[in-house]
Design a protein around this motif. Structure first.
Motif, mmCIF file in Angstrom:
data_model
loop_
_atom_site.group_PDB
_atom_site.id
_atom_site.type_symbol
_atom_site.label_atom_id
_atom_site.label_comp_id
_atom_site.label_asym_id
_atom_site.label_seq_id
_atom_site.Cartn_x
_atom_site.Cartn_y
_atom_site.Cartn_z
ATOM 1 N N GLY A 71 0.904 -1.095 0.014
ATOM 2 C CA GLY A 71 -0.037 -0.069 -0.070
ATOM 3 C C GLY A 71 0.914 1.135 -0.035
ATOM 4 O O GLY A 71 1.905 1.228 -0.054
ATOM 5 N N SER A 72 0.160 2.297 0.087
ATOM 6 C CA SER A 72 0.927 3.725 0.048
ATOM 7 C C SER A 72 1.905 3.953 1.187
ATOM 8 O O SER A 72 2.649 4.575 1.071
ATOM 9 N N ASN A 73 1.502 3.199 2.368
ATOM 10 C CA ASN A 73 2.334 3.524 3.547
ATOM 11 C C ASN A 73 3.289 2.538 3.682
ATOM 12 O O ASN A 73 3.948 2.547 5.026
ATOM 13 N N VAL A 74 3.502 1.556 2.964
ATOM 14 C CA VAL A 74 4.369 0.654 3.118
ATOM 15 C C VAL A 74 5.858 1.083 2.964
ATOM 16 O O VAL A 74 6.015 1.950 2.144
ATOM 17 N N SER A 75 6.548 0.598 3.949
ATOM 18 C CA SER A 75 8.141 1.224 3.836
ATOM 19 C C SER A 75 8.906 0.949 2.541
ATOM 20 O O SER A 75 8.641 0.008 1.875
ATOM 21 N N SER A 78 10.334 -2.589 2.649
ATOM 22 C CA SER A 78 9.250 -3.698 2.278
ATOM 23 C C SER A 78 9.491 -3.951 0.646
ATOM 24 O O SER A 78 9.326 -4.741 0.248
ATOM 25 N N ARG A 79 9.165 -2.479 0.265
ATOM 26 C CA ARG A 79 9.001 -2.512 -1.188
ATOM 27 C C ARG A 79 10.474 -3.129 -2.006
ATOM 28 O O ARG A 79 10.368 -3.863 -2.966
ATOM 29 N N LEU A 80 11.565 -2.801 -1.388
ATOM 30 C CA LEU A 80 12.768 -3.345 -1.966
ATOM 31 C C LEU A 80 12.874 -4.890 -1.909
ATOM 32 O O LEU A 80 13.417 -5.501 -2.560
ATOM 33 N N GLU A 81 12.344 -5.232 -0.479
ATOM 34 C CA GLU A 81 12.521 -6.807 -0.158
ATOM 35 C C GLU A 81 11.509 -7.487 -1.113
ATOM 36 O O GLU A 81 11.871 -8.652 -1.905
ATOM 37 N N ARG A 82 10.346 -6.815 -1.663
ATOM 38 C CA ARG A 82 9.520 -7.450 -2.543
ATOM 39 C C ARG A 82 10.066 -7.528 -4.118
ATOM 40 O O ARG A 82 10.079 -8.280 -4.718
ATOM 41 N N LEU A 83 10.746 -6.260 -4.320
ATOM 42 C CA LEU A 83 11.404 -6.194 -5.554
ATOM 43 C C LEU A 83 12.301 -7.542 -5.790
ATOM 44 O O LEU A 83 12.476 -8.208 -6.839
ATOM 45 N N LEU A 84 13.322 -7.510 -4.716
ATOM 46 C CA LEU A 84 14.212 -8.585 -5.115
ATOM 47 C C LEU A 84 14.106 -10.039 -4.751
ATOM 48 O O LEU A 84 14.683 -10.698 -5.330
ATOM 49 N N ALA A 85 12.989 -9.959 -3.908
ATOM 50 C CA ALA A 85 12.333 -11.510 -3.987
ATOM 51 C C ALA A 85 11.844 -11.883 -5.064
ATOM 52 O O ALA A 85 12.027 -13.219 -5.601
ATOM 53 N N LEU A 130 7.020 -0.097 -8.156
ATOM 54 C CA LEU A 130 6.917 -0.112 -6.840
ATOM 55 C C LEU A 130 7.164 1.183 -6.153
ATOM 56 O O LEU A 130 7.320 1.365 -5.161
ATOM 57 N N ARG A 131 7.302 2.216 -7.186
ATOM 58 C CA ARG A 131 7.383 3.598 -6.585
ATOM 59 C C ARG A 131 9.003 3.422 -6.088
ATOM 60 O O ARG A 131 9.064 4.341 -5.223
ATOM 61 N N ILE A 132 9.850 2.897 -6.463
ATOM 62 C CA ILE A 132 11.114 2.815 -5.853
ATOM 63 C C ILE A 132 12.049 3.765 -6.516
ATOM 64 O O ILE A 132 12.095 3.790 -7.909
ATOM 65 N N ASP A 133 12.701 4.442 -6.045
ATOM 66 C CA ASP A 133 13.841 5.541 -6.593
ATOM 67 C C ASP A 133 15.103 4.599 -7.537
ATOM 68 O O ASP A 133 15.922 4.410 -6.524
ATOM 69 N N ALA A 134 14.671 4.337 -8.653
ATOM 70 C CA ALA A 134 15.878 3.600 -9.173
ATOM 71 C C ALA A 134 16.130 4.373 -10.522
ATOM 72 O O ALA A 134 15.429 5.187 -11.153
#
Length: 389
Positions: A71-75, A78-85, A130-134
């Motif tokens: 969700g919008s408030n997920v750290s 957590s989003r990086l963990e999901r990406l790399l998983a 995932l709205r990660i700054d990449a």
């Protein structure tokens, strides 16, 4: 080639990161009548079937998997963990590296394989979803020449830089603030900060790779259309001009090819591919004295390239030739400053060669550059050992 290694490399801070992307002096554009030879290749723009949108599009099921429970408030962690998983498991990378064919993000995921550029596009598109700054970036590494049917093709090494403002834990390992790199084909030098690339710049590289595939399979009209698309996407991308010159040579357009190579050299400096191609073109015309100047330029560039010596040193080190490794890495160290990989590998070569005092000096240099570099811990542990293993 089996499973790849996923290299996640820590960078501390952003100071000086964009220096690799500093603009050079402007280069005048080639005249259209020199650059384009539409009639010779029956140019049809529709031969280029991929668009910006299709190259970066993700498989819908992958998007759903990435965004599930995010969700919008997920750290950020957590989003990086999901990406790399989705890309990486503890037992190894879940995507195969294969060279010779470049695909967009969707096809790369469905194939579960791709070349360096394909996998970088996929990782970047997944991070973006995932709205990660990449950021995609091109990094300097030792030159690797892909020789096909008598021609040399070189494309820069690319990977993905992921920025994070605070420390994160990924796969059980803690990374400090600043960022880290996801690299699907780690090479000596690939952990260094590179030149950030826009999506258009990556698209140019994609079209360039596809064009070269068609050139190798003797489809000159498609190759021409894709090289044209590459140059349209990023007019300052030198390899597209150098590779288009190879196509022109095959069609006997030698004067146009020479102008393209001169333009590529003006854009990129004395890089290997266009200089080597120019030398070959001049030799083929019996212009020996002119060709020799470019041959000399290649030798000078190699001798002054720290990545060349780093690559030689690491290869010699891996093969157990410690004296040769030391000589090459000492040369690399003399051409650089603040290059952690050089000092780590040089320290390791000294240690394996039984030169403990020299190892200690490299450990001190490495620690002064970056106390948190993993090589510091490795060399420190080895210094405590009585004998190399």
């Amino acid at each position: 080639m089996g499973y790849m290694r996923l290299c996640v490399v820590l960078f501390f801070g952003f100071c000086g990161f964009m220096l690799g992307g500093c603009a050079s002096a402007p280069v005048a554009a080639l005249a259209p009548e020199t650059l384009w030879q539409d009639a010779a290749f029956d140019y049809q723009p529709q031969l280029v079937t991929e668009t910006h949108e299709s190259v970066f599009a993700l498989d819908p099921e992958l998007v759903q998997s990435l965004r599930a429970a995010v969700g919008s408030n997920v750290s950020t962690e957590s989003r990086l963990e999901r990406l790399l998983a989705r890309l990486y498991a503890r037992e190894g990378v879940m995507l195969n590296y294969t060279s010779g064919h470049t695909t967009g993000a969707l096809q790369t995921w469905r194939n579960k394989r791709g070349d360096c550029l394909s996998l970088t596009i996929l990782a970047y598109a997944a991070a973006k979803s995932l709205r990660i700054d990449a950021h995609m970036q091109e990094v300097q590494v030792a030159i690797v020449v892909d020789r096909r049917e008598g021609f040399d093709y070189i494309n820069g090494h690319v990977n993905v830089f992921v920025a994070n403002e605070s420390g994160v834990s990924v796969n059980g390992r803690m990374y400090g603030a600043g960022g880290f790199v996801i690299d699907f084909e780690p090479q000596p030098g690939s952990r260094r900060p590179g030149q950030w690339l826009s999506e258009e710049a990556i698209l140019a590289r994609y079209y360039n790779n596809r064009a070269t595939e068609f050139l190798v399979t003797h489809d000159p009209n498609r190759a021409y259309a894709y090289y044209r698309a590459a140059i349209a996407a990023q007019p300052e991308y030198a390899p597209a001009y150098a590779n288009l010159a190879q196509l022109y040579v095959r069609q006997g357009l030698l004067g146009n090819a020479e102008q393209l190579l001169l333009h590529a050299i003006a854009l990129a400096g004395p890089s290997h591919a266009p200089v080597r191609a120019m030398q070959q073109l001049l030799n083929s015309q019996g212009r020996w004295a002119e060709a020799q100047r470019y041959a000399d330029l290649l030798v000078r560039r190699r001798d002054e390239d720290p990545y060349h010596w780093l690559g030689l040193g690491v290869t010699a080190l891996n093969e157990g030739h410690y004296g040769a490794a030391i000589r090459a890495l000492e040369r690399a160290a003399s051409l650089t400053s603040g290059f952690e990989e050089v000092h780590y590998n040089l320290g390791l070569a000294y240690w394996r060669n039984g030169q403990r005092d020299e190892t200690a000096k490299q450990l001190a240099v490495l620690a002064a550059i970056n106390q948190h570099d993993p090589g510091v811990a490795v060399l420190s542990k080895k210094m405590q050992s009585l004998a190399p293993s």
